[in-house]
Design an enzyme around this catalytic site. Structure first.
Site, mmCIF file in Angstrom:
data_model
loop_
_atom_site.group_PDB
_atom_site.id
_atom_site.type_symbol
_atom_site.label_atom_id
_atom_site.label_comp_id
_atom_site.label_asym_id
_atom_site.label_seq_id
_atom_site.Cartn_x
_atom_site.Cartn_y
_atom_site.Cartn_z
ATOM 1 N N SER A 1 0.840 -1.196 0.000
ATOM 2 C CA SER A 1 0.000 0.000 0.000
ATOM 3 C C SER A 1 0.872 1.241 0.000
ATOM 4 O O SER A 1 1.632 1.478 0.939
ATOM 5 C CB SER A 1 -0.908 0.012 1.235
ATOM 6 O OG SER A 1 -1.544 1.265 1.370
ATOM 7 N N HIS B 1 -1.205 -1.401 -4.364
ATOM 8 C CA HIS B 1 -2.475 -1.002 -3.762
ATOM 9 C C HIS B 1 -2.483 0.504 -3.540
ATOM 10 O O HIS B 1 -1.581 1.048 -2.882
ATOM 11 C CB HIS B 1 -2.682 -1.728 -2.429
ATOM 12 C CG HIS B 1 -4.046 -1.561 -1.855
ATOM 13 N ND1 HIS B 1 -5.135 -2.284 -2.280
ATOM 14 C CD2 HIS B 1 -4.507 -0.731 -0.893
ATOM 15 C CE1 HIS B 1 -6.208 -1.929 -1.605
ATOM 16 N NE2 HIS B 1 -5.851 -0.973 -0.758
ATOM 17 N N ASP C 1 -4.682 3.570 -2.085
ATOM 18 C CA ASP C 1 -5.820 3.983 -1.263
ATOM 19 C C ASP C 1 -6.211 5.414 -1.593
ATOM 20 O O ASP C 1 -5.403 6.340 -1.466
ATOM 21 C CB ASP C 1 -5.457 3.885 0.223
ATOM 22 C CG ASP C 1 -5.357 2.454 0.694
ATOM 23 O OD1 ASP C 1 -6.291 1.673 0.426
ATOM 24 O OD2 ASP C 1 -4.349 2.104 1.340
ATOM 25 N N MET D 1 -8.724 8.355 -0.487
ATOM 26 C CA MET D 1 -9.569 8.780 0.631
ATOM 27 C C MET D 1 -9.977 10.232 0.451
ATOM 28 O O MET D 1 -9.171 11.056 0.005
ATOM 29 C CB MET D 1 -8.819 8.614 1.952
ATOM 30 C CG MET D 1 -8.246 7.229 2.187
ATOM 31 S SD MET D 1 -7.379 7.145 3.771
ATOM 32 C CE MET D 1 -6.621 5.528 3.657
ATOM 33 N N HIS E 1 -8.358 1.419 -4.509
ATOM 34 C CA HIS E 1 -9.390 1.236 -3.477
ATOM 35 C C HIS E 1 -10.017 2.590 -3.164
ATOM 36 O O HIS E 1 -9.376 3.453 -2.570
ATOM 37 C CB HIS E 1 -8.718 0.632 -2.234
ATOM 38 C CG HIS E 1 -9.621 0.413 -1.080
ATOM 39 N ND1 HIS E 1 -9.156 0.138 0.183
ATOM 40 C CD2 HIS E 1 -10.983 0.409 -0.987
ATOM 41 C CE1 HIS E 1 -10.175 -0.013 1.003
ATOM 42 N NE2 HIS E 1 -11.285 0.153 0.325
ATOM 43 N N MET F 1 -12.070 4.709 -1.132
ATOM 44 C CA MET F 1 -12.710 4.953 0.165
ATOM 45 C C MET F 1 -13.289 6.354 0.142
ATOM 46 O O MET F 1 -12.820 7.264 0.840
ATOM 47 C CB MET F 1 -11.682 4.768 1.289
ATOM 48 C CG MET F 1 -11.293 3.331 1.495
ATOM 49 S SD MET F 1 -10.062 3.108 2.804
ATOM 50 C CE MET F 1 -8.571 3.263 1.817
ATOM 51 N N MET G 1 -11.903 -5.524 4.942
ATOM 52 C CA MET G 1 -11.138 -4.629 5.813
ATOM 53 C C MET G 1 -11.027 -5.251 7.196
ATOM 54 O O MET G 1 -12.042 -5.584 7.820
ATOM 55 C CB MET G 1 -11.819 -3.260 5.914
ATOM 56 C CG MET G 1 -11.878 -2.476 4.607
ATOM 57 S SD MET G 1 -10.233 -2.115 3.927
ATOM 58 C CE MET G 1 -9.482 -1.166 5.263
ATOM 59 N N GLY H 1 -9.028 4.331 6.929
ATOM 60 C CA GLY H 1 -8.702 5.746 7.080
ATOM 61 C C GLY H 1 -7.246 6.014 7.356
ATOM 62 O O GLY H 1 -6.706 7.019 6.911
ATOM 63 N N PHE H 2 -6.605 5.088 8.079
ATOM 64 C CA PHE H 2 -5.216 5.309 8.452
ATOM 65 C C PHE H 2 -4.442 4.001 8.420
ATOM 66 O O PHE H 2 -4.989 2.941 8.743
ATOM 67 C CB PHE H 2 -5.108 5.915 9.857
ATOM 68 C CG PHE H 2 -5.753 7.259 9.980
ATOM 69 C CD1 PHE H 2 -5.069 8.414 9.621
ATOM 70 C CD2 PHE H 2 -7.057 7.388 10.425
ATOM 71 C CE1 PHE H 2 -5.660 9.662 9.719
ATOM 72 C CE2 PHE H 2 -7.660 8.624 10.529
ATOM 73 C CZ PHE H 2 -6.963 9.771 10.173
ATOM 74 N N GLY H 3 -3.163 4.078 8.061
ATOM 75 C CA GLY H 3 -2.296 2.917 8.101
ATOM 76 C C GLY H 3 -1.761 2.673 9.499
ATOM 77 O O GLY H 3 -1.913 3.494 10.398
ATOM 78 N N GLY H 4 -1.120 1.522 9.688
ATOM 79 C CA GLY H 4 -0.446 1.226 10.941
ATOM 80 C C GLY H 4 -1.329 0.729 12.064
ATOM 81 O O GLY H 4 -0.863 0.612 13.202
ATOM 82 N N ASP I 1 -7.073 -6.357 4.060
ATOM 83 C CA ASP I 1 -6.350 -5.102 4.258
ATOM 84 C C ASP I 1 -6.512 -4.656 5.701
ATOM 85 O O ASP I 1 -7.622 -4.430 6.167
ATOM 86 C CB ASP I 1 -6.911 -4.032 3.316
ATOM 87 C CG ASP I 1 -6.152 -2.706 3.393
ATOM 88 O OD1 ASP I 1 -5.227 -2.589 4.210
ATOM 89 O OD2 ASP I 1 -6.501 -1.789 2.630
ATOM 90 N N GLY I 2 -5.376 -4.557 6.392
ATOM 91 C CA GLY I 2 -5.401 -4.033 7.749
ATOM 92 C C GLY I 2 -4.620 -4.884 8.726
ATOM 93 O O GLY I 2 -5.006 -6.023 9.017
ATOM 94 N N GLY I 3 -3.496 -4.382 9.185
ATOM 95 C CA GLY I 3 -2.706 -5.101 10.173
ATOM 96 C C GLY I 3 -1.992 -6.317 9.632
ATOM 97 O O GLY I 3 -1.620 -7.214 10.394
ATOM 98 N N GLY J 1 1.231 -2.358 4.343
ATOM 99 C CA GLY J 1 1.810 -1.022 4.340
ATOM 100 C C GLY J 1 3.106 -0.986 5.120
ATOM 101 O O GLY J 1 4.192 -1.125 4.577
ATOM 102 N N SER J 2 2.985 -0.810 6.452
ATOM 103 C CA SER J 2 4.178 -0.689 7.282
ATOM 104 C C SER J 2 5.042 -1.950 7.235
ATOM 105 O O SER J 2 6.264 -1.874 7.378
ATOM 106 C CB SER J 2 3.776 -0.380 8.728
ATOM 107 O OG SER J 2 2.888 -1.365 9.237
#
Length: 217
Positions: free
Chosen positions: A7, A32, A34, A36, A65, A67, A136, A141-144, A174-176, A196-197
């Site tokens: 991402s 990917h 994002d 927003m 994506h 959002m 999701m 809304g936010f990474g990390g 997507d997420g964590g 992402g991270s």
């Protein structure tokens, strides 16, 4: 085979073109992106102009994506900018079937995303229209953020809903996603893993991507 979709939300925005090239060399399977709008989610990122500027830097698929609220206003622009997969949220409006038809009219892949609190049953009547479902596992809304493990449970239900399809359905999560969590997401049934991270935590993008592909194997 696990497909890793870095991402660019976690990339260095001052040098996105170079970051895209580096991800390509590092073995990313797709990119990917994002989008927003500060309304549907509490953050602002990029628009079709940036996607268009990035398109010449790689031949990898652009997994865009949206959002955003009122995604129907921007579908044409993102397709023209170079999106290969365009994913809209089930929660973004009342006419999901119409949105999917608008995307597919451009002969690209159409995806639907579900927020953590949205049940899989919301896809029951349109599962035959989609190429990809993006689950999701954090609130968008936010990474990390840390993964919400309970959000993985809906993947099995999505696979069940897709059981009568002639073509396989891709499931993206997507997420964590990181080395410690990717195996459980795969066991739940995911095919594509947005990271992402976990990719951008160091400059060794190739090593980070390989670690994600091999974790728990």
């Amino acid at each position: 085979m696990r497909m890793i979709a870095p991402s660019i939300l976690s990339a260095d925005f001052s040098r996105l073109g170079e970051e895209i090239k580096a991800l390509d060399r590092a073995g990313a399977d797709l990119i990917h992106i994002d989008v927003m709008d500060g309304h549907f989610v509490p953050n602002l990122t990029i628009g079709p102009g940036v996607v268009k500027a990035l398109r010449p830097h790689t031949k990898l698929l652009f997994d865009v994506h949206l959002m955003i609220s009122e995604p129907e206003r921007y579908i044409d622009n993102f397709v023209a900018a170079g999106a290969d997969i365009l994913t809209v949220h089930q929660e973004s409006g009342p006419h999901l079937h119409r949105l999917l038809q608008m995307i597919k009219a451009h002969d690209i892949k159409a995806g639907v995303s579900l927020n953590p609190a949205t049940p899989a049953v919301m896809l029951e009547d349109i599962i035959g229209e989609v190429d990809l479902v993006l689950v999701m596992t954090v609130n968008p809304g936010f990474g990390g953020q840390q993964m919400i493990p309970a959000a993985l449970n809906k993947i099995a239900r999505i696979k069940e809903l897709a059981g009568t399809r002639e073509k396989p359905l891709l499931i993206e999560v997507d997420g964590g996603i990181k080395v410690e969590t990717i195996a459980c997401a795969e066991a739940a049934g995911a095919d594509i893993f947005v990271a992402g991270s976990a990719v951008f935590s160091s400059k060794d993008y190739a090593g980070n991507i390989q670690a994600l592909k091999k974790a728990g194997a």
